[in-house]
Design a protein around this motif. Structure first.
Motif, short mmCIF file in Angstrom:
data_model
loop_
_atom_site.label_atom_id
_atom_site.label_comp_id
_atom_site.label_asym_id
_atom_site.label_seq_id
_atom_site.Cartn_x
_atom_site.Cartn_y
_atom_site.Cartn_z
N ARG A 1 37.74 40.94 39.01
CA ARG A 1 37.74 42.00 38.00
C ARG A 1 38.93 41.86 37.08
NH1 ARG A 1 37.14 47.61 41.04
NH2 ARG A 1 37.42 46.42 42.90
N ARG B 1 41.97 43.23 35.25
CA ARG B 1 42.87 44.33 35.57
C ARG B 1 43.40 44.95 34.30
NH1 ARG B 1 46.87 42.38 39.90
NH2 ARG B 1 47.74 44.37 39.36
N HIS C 1 41.76 47.04 44.03
CA HIS C 1 41.75 45.71 43.44
C HIS C 1 42.06 44.71 44.55
CE1 HIS C 1 41.68 47.15 39.30
NE2 HIS C 1 42.64 48.00 39.61
#
Length: 180
Positions: A4, A6, A69
Motif C-alpha cells: 500500500r 503510505r 501498515h
C-alpha cells in the motif's frame, strides 16, 4: 499482494507504533482512560498491561481508529511487522480521551498523568478550561462529602469511616490546589 502507498502523517497527529522521535505514540494509560461502560463490548480499555498493548492496537484497528501498515516480514517467521497510523476517527477518540483525562475528577491518577503528558496537543485556553472543569468537579464532590463529614469536627465522630472521609476531603483539596 502489492504494498500500500503510505500517506505522510502530519506531525500534529498522534501515531501509534512509530519509532521516529518526532511522532507521538498513544500512551497505554490514555488508551485505557475510558471507563469500562464507555468502552466497546469487545475491548474494555481499562488497566492495559504493557504486554497487551499490541492486542489493544489491533483491536483499535478493528474498531476503525487506526490503520494498519504491514511494513516488513518477520525475520524469524512470526507475524509481519506492523505500524499503526491514526485516522480521523482515531484522532477524534484520542482528543475525547485526552479531554476526559484532564477535565474529569473521577479519572484514575494514571489517566490524569497521561492527559498531562499530551496536554501540549491542546491550546492553552482549552487546557485551562478543562482543568477548571476538573477543579469544579472536585469542589462539588467535596461538598457532597462534607454534607456527612465536617472536617473541623475531626474523623473521630465517625470512626474509621471518618478517616476515609478525611482522606477524601484531603484528596479533593489537594487536587483543587494543584489544579490552580
Amino acid at each position: 499482494m502489492g504494498r500500500r502507498e503510505r500517506r505522510p502523517v502530519p506531525l500534529n497527529r498522534p501515531v501509534a507504533g512509530r519509532a521516529e522521535p518526532e511522532s507521538r505514540a498513544f500512551d497505554r494509560h490514555l488508551v485505557s482512560a475510558r471507563p469500562p461502560e464507555a468502552a466497546t463490548a469487545t475491548v474494555a480499555r481499562t488497566d492495559a498491561k504493557p504486554g497487551s498493548i499490541y492486542h489493544a492496537l489491533k483491536q483499535m484497528a478493528k474498531e476503525g481508529l487506526l490503520i494498519e501498515h504491514e511494513i516488513a516480514p518477520s525475520a524469524v517467521g512470526g507475524p509481519p511487522r506492523v505500524e499503526y497510523e491514526i485516522n480521523d476517527q482515531g484522532t477524534e477518540e484520542y482528543y475525547t480521551l485526552l479531554r476526559e483525562a484532564l477535565s474529569s475528577h473521577e479519572q484514575k491518577f494514571e489517566a490524569l498523568t497521561a492527559g498531562l503528558s499530551f496536554i501540549v496537543d491542546l491550546s492553552r485556553a482549552e487546557a485551562i478550561t478543562l482543568l477548571e472543569q476538573r477543579i469544579a468537579g472536585l469542589e462539588q464532590w467535596r461538598s457532597g462529602v462534607t454534607e456527612y463529614y465536617r472536617p473541623e469536627d475531626g474523623p473521630r465522630q465517625l470512626g474509621h469511616i471518618g478517616e476515609i472521609m478525611k482522606l477524601w476531603v484531603h484528596s479533593a483539596d489537594a487536587g483543587a490546589q494543584w489544579g490552580q
